[in-house]
Write a protein that holds these residues in place. Structure first.
Motif, PDB file in Angstrom:
ATOM      1  N   LEU A  60       0.827  -1.212   0.000  1.00  0.00           N
ATOM      2  CA  LEU A  60       0.000   0.000   0.000  1.00  0.00           C
ATOM      3  C   LEU A  60       0.862   1.263   0.000  1.00  0.00           C
ATOM      4  O   LEU A  60       0.510   2.258  -0.642  1.00  0.00           O
ATOM      5  CB  LEU A  60      -0.941  -0.006   1.206  1.00  0.00           C
ATOM      6  N   ARG A  61       1.994   1.216   0.711  1.00  0.00           N
ATOM      7  CA  ARG A  61       2.902   2.361   0.705  1.00  0.00           C
ATOM      8  C   ARG A  61       3.450   2.607  -0.698  1.00  0.00           C
ATOM      9  O   ARG A  61       3.530   3.757  -1.162  1.00  0.00           O
ATOM     10  CB  ARG A  61       4.047   2.103   1.684  1.00  0.00           C
ATOM     11  N   ASP A  62       3.816   1.523  -1.405  1.00  0.00           N
ATOM     12  CA  ASP A  62       4.322   1.660  -2.773  1.00  0.00           C
ATOM     13  C   ASP A  62       3.252   2.232  -3.704  1.00  0.00           C
ATOM     14  O   ASP A  62       3.554   3.053  -4.583  1.00  0.00           O
ATOM     15  CB  ASP A  62       4.799   0.302  -3.308  1.00  0.00           C
ATOM     16  N   LEU A  63       2.006   1.789  -3.502  1.00  0.00           N
ATOM     17  CA  LEU A  63       0.911   2.298  -4.327  1.00  0.00           C
ATOM     18  C   LEU A  63       0.715   3.797  -4.073  1.00  0.00           C
ATOM     19  O   LEU A  63       0.546   4.582  -5.015  1.00  0.00           O
ATOM     20  CB  LEU A  63      -0.375   1.532  -4.038  1.00  0.00           C
ATOM     21  N   SER A  95       3.363   5.793  -5.822  1.00  0.00           N
ATOM     22  CA  SER A  95       3.133   5.938  -7.263  1.00  0.00           C
ATOM     23  C   SER A  95       2.081   6.993  -7.574  1.00  0.00           C
ATOM     24  O   SER A  95       2.005   7.518  -8.679  1.00  0.00           O
ATOM     25  CB  SER A  95       2.713   4.588  -7.873  1.00  0.00           C
ATOM     26  N   LYS A  96       1.254   7.329  -6.562  1.00  0.00           N
ATOM     27  CA  LYS A  96       0.233   8.363  -6.723  1.00  0.00           C
ATOM     28  C   LYS A  96       0.719   9.719  -6.209  1.00  0.00           C
ATOM     29  O   LYS A  96      -0.048  10.676  -6.131  1.00  0.00           O
ATOM     30  CB  LYS A  96      -1.051   7.950  -5.984  1.00  0.00           C
ATOM     31  N   GLY A  97       2.008   9.762  -5.789  1.00  0.00           N
ATOM     32  CA  GLY A  97       2.568  11.020  -5.300  1.00  0.00           C
ATOM     33  C   GLY A  97       2.276  11.315  -3.855  1.00  0.00           C
ATOM     34  O   GLY A  97       2.406  12.446  -3.392  1.00  0.00           O
ATOM     35  N   ILE A  98       1.874  10.281  -3.093  1.00  0.00           N
ATOM     36  CA  ILE A  98       1.594  10.438  -1.663  1.00  0.00           C
ATOM     37  C   ILE A  98       2.642   9.640  -0.907  1.00  0.00           C
ATOM     38  O   ILE A  98       2.755   8.428  -1.075  1.00  0.00           O
ATOM     39  CB  ILE A  98       0.180   9.934  -1.301  1.00  0.00           C
ATOM     40  N   PHE A  99       3.409  10.301  -0.048  1.00  0.00           N
ATOM     41  CA  PHE A  99       4.535   9.633   0.598  1.00  0.00           C
ATOM     42  C   PHE A  99       4.326   9.565   2.113  1.00  0.00           C
ATOM     43  O   PHE A  99       3.999  10.564   2.756  1.00  0.00           O
ATOM     44  CB  PHE A  99       5.838  10.371   0.282  1.00  0.00           C
ATOM     45  N   ILE A 100       4.480   8.345   2.672  1.00  0.00           N
ATOM     46  CA  ILE A 100       4.455   8.149   4.123  1.00  0.00           C
ATOM     47  C   ILE A 100       5.756   7.463   4.515  1.00  0.00           C
ATOM     48  O   ILE A 100       6.408   6.810   3.696  1.00  0.00           O
ATOM     49  CB  ILE A 100       3.229   7.320   4.574  1.00  0.00           C
ATOM     50  N   SER A 104      -8.839   8.316  -1.906  1.00  0.00           N
ATOM     51  CA  SER A 104      -8.359   8.485  -3.281  1.00  0.00           C
ATOM     52  C   SER A 104      -9.137   7.555  -4.203  1.00  0.00           C
ATOM     53  O   SER A 104      -9.982   6.788  -3.757  1.00  0.00           O
ATOM     54  CB  SER A 104      -6.853   8.180  -3.360  1.00  0.00           C
ATOM     55  N   ILE A 105      -8.859   7.644  -5.489  1.00  0.00           N
ATOM     56  CA  ILE A 105      -9.520   6.802  -6.484  1.00  0.00           C
ATOM     57  C   ILE A 105      -8.457   5.982  -7.199  1.00  0.00           C
ATOM     58  O   ILE A 105      -7.444   6.516  -7.659  1.00  0.00           O
ATOM     59  CB  ILE A 105     -10.306   7.650  -7.504  1.00  0.00           C
ATOM     60  N   LEU A 106      -8.701   4.664  -7.298  1.00  0.00           N
ATOM     61  CA  LEU A 106      -7.770   3.795  -8.016  1.00  0.00           C
ATOM     62  C   LEU A 106      -8.019   3.866  -9.516  1.00  0.00           C
ATOM     63  O   LEU A 106      -9.170   3.914  -9.958  1.00  0.00           O
ATOM     64  CB  LEU A 106      -7.936   2.337  -7.566  1.00  0.00           C
ATOM     65  N   ARG A 166      -2.910  -4.068 -10.386  1.00  0.00           N
ATOM     66  CA  ARG A 166      -1.639  -4.253  -9.669  1.00  0.00           C
ATOM     67  C   ARG A 166      -1.889  -4.857  -8.289  1.00  0.00           C
ATOM     68  O   ARG A 166      -1.153  -5.745  -7.836  1.00  0.00           O
ATOM     69  CB  ARG A 166      -0.947  -2.901  -9.549  1.00  0.00           C
ATOM     70  N   LEU A 167      -2.937  -4.405  -7.609  1.00  0.00           N
ATOM     71  CA  LEU A 167      -3.272  -4.958  -6.304  1.00  0.00           C
ATOM     72  C   LEU A 167      -3.789  -6.387  -6.416  1.00  0.00           C
ATOM     73  O   LEU A 167      -3.457  -7.251  -5.608  1.00  0.00           O
ATOM     74  CB  LEU A 167      -4.310  -4.082  -5.603  1.00  0.00           C
ATOM     75  N   VAL A 168      -4.624  -6.629  -7.431  1.00  0.00           N
ATOM     76  CA  VAL A 168      -5.177  -7.968  -7.640  1.00  0.00           C
ATOM     77  C   VAL A 168      -4.066  -8.991  -7.837  1.00  0.00           C
ATOM     78  O   VAL A 168      -4.117 -10.120  -7.338  1.00  0.00           O
ATOM     79  CB  VAL A 168      -6.144  -7.982  -8.844  1.00  0.00           C
TER      80      VAL A 168
END
Length: 376
Positions: free
Chosen positions: A32-35, A38-43, A58-60, A67-69
């Protein structure tokens, strides 16, 4: 999976559906962190308590959903068993040491900030599990949503049991056994055990500095770990359970130990090896004691014949340190899991759950005894 790319627009999850998906145990905090990255949100942590709420807002995209599947892993459901001990000081009956307001649902709510993808059925409580009242158990079942596995049948059920018994050795210890069938039920078990430990300390049953004693990979030398695992082949295990053969081995070569000259050629080039076969107890890795200092066993599978109350069958028990097997984590906790097979003629009369409990009890006793014998 049955999810085609041209279907994504129609089934792309949002809101609660998205929450149900990203809460699945096969999607780790790192996934989830990697996803999010990729959306420009960093934790700064692989923490689902942080990533799940962010993703729900957010919206996938179809590509991100696929990618999650693809990260989903399907495993055969079977009970996995771990044991912990906790030194204590009490002469109270076991049910009396459980918090009077015990609530598994309250414990979950206190530990998870987002709505999980499962719910516990009913309001399970600890009850006595033996006539002599020497053990109690909490048996529960969760209903889990999984919208990536099957978009028609999205709910599955998973069981778990926590057993507590009081044993007197040099000092009294609580022996806590957790059996689980999914990542979620194991997580719940850990939450419950932490809650109970805190309560035991508050009422002075357990000393403040005491923690759970777990059987860990690092508690053994290479030689003693092999002896510990091999001890489950003992003919003295039980008159109800007879060892037949070793069926699987997972072997690693310890790079930190100098290899005796006479075995260098035999193990040259081997880092990790999975061995399947029959009667592996005759394999040179087992029979050649000179190898044992250099060799690491991370798992061993044994076949047994059993008979309980006239019900005959066989079972495969895998004894393992899963976290070492996967990631070479020396803090890996020991566990075993059991696959039971009974003859078709008696299958309708056999209580598989009861057979599992009977076999587990035998293994639990052997495990605690042999751990004391072989630990560092």
């Amino acid at each position: 999976m049955g999810v085609e790319k041209d279907q994504i627009k129609e089934i792309l999850p949002i809101g609660d559906q998205l929450r149900a998906m990203i809460s699945q145990s096969f999607l780790t905090g790192k996934h989830l962190r990697d996803l999010l990255s990729s959306k420009g949100i960093f934790i700064d942590e692989n923490d689902k308590n942080k990533s799940v709420p962010l993703l729900m807002n957010s919206i996938l995209s179809p590509k991100e959903f696929l990618r999650l599947v693809e990260n989903q892993k399907t495993k055969e459901e079977k009970f996995k068993v771990n044991t912990l001990t906790l030194p204590c000081q009490t002469d109270k009956p076991l049910l009396d040491i459980i918090p009077p307001n015990f609530s598994i649902n309250k414990i979950i709510k206190e530990n998870i900030v987002y709505k999980p993808n499962y719910k516990v059925k009913a309001n399970p409580q600890f009850t006595y599990s033996s006539k002599d009242k020497k053990s109690i158990q909490l048996e529960y079942e969760i209903e889990r949503e999984n919208r990536t596995k099957d978009w028609v049948n999205t709910k599955t059920t998973h069981k778990a049991v926590i057993t507590i018994e009081k044993k007197a050795n040099n000092e009294i210890s609580l022996v806590l056994t957790k059996s689980y069938t999914s990542k979620e039920t194991n997580d719940i078990n850990e939450m419950v055990l932490r809650n109970l430990k805190g309560h035991f300390k508050n009422v002075n049953i357990v000393k403040e500095e005491v923690d759970f004693v777990r059987i860990l990979f690092k508690d053994f030398t290479n030689q003693n770990r092999i002896q510990f695992l091999y001890s489950f082949t003992s003919p003295a295990l039980s008159r109800h359970l007879e060892f037949v053969e070793i069926t699987d081995l997972n072997v690693h070569i310890d790079p930190d130990i100098d290899t005796p000259q006479e075995i260098k050629e035999f193990i040259s080039g081997i880092d990790k090896l999975k061995i399947n076969g029959k009667e592996l107890q005759e394999h040179i890795f087992i029979t050649k004691n000179d190898y044992h200092e250099k060799i690491i066993f991370s798992s061993i599978s044994l076949k047994y014949k059993f008979i309980f109350n006239g019900i005959e069958g066989n079972c495969i028990i895998e004894y393992s340190f899963p976290a070492y097997l996967l990631k070479q984590n020396t803090n890996a906790e020991f566990q075993f899991d059991i696959v039971i097979n009974v003859d078709r003629k008696v299958k309708e009369f056999a209580n598989i759950s009861e057979l599992h409990k009977n076999i587990s009890k035998i293994i639990e006793n052997q495990k605690l005894e042999q751990f004391e014998k072989y630990k560092k």
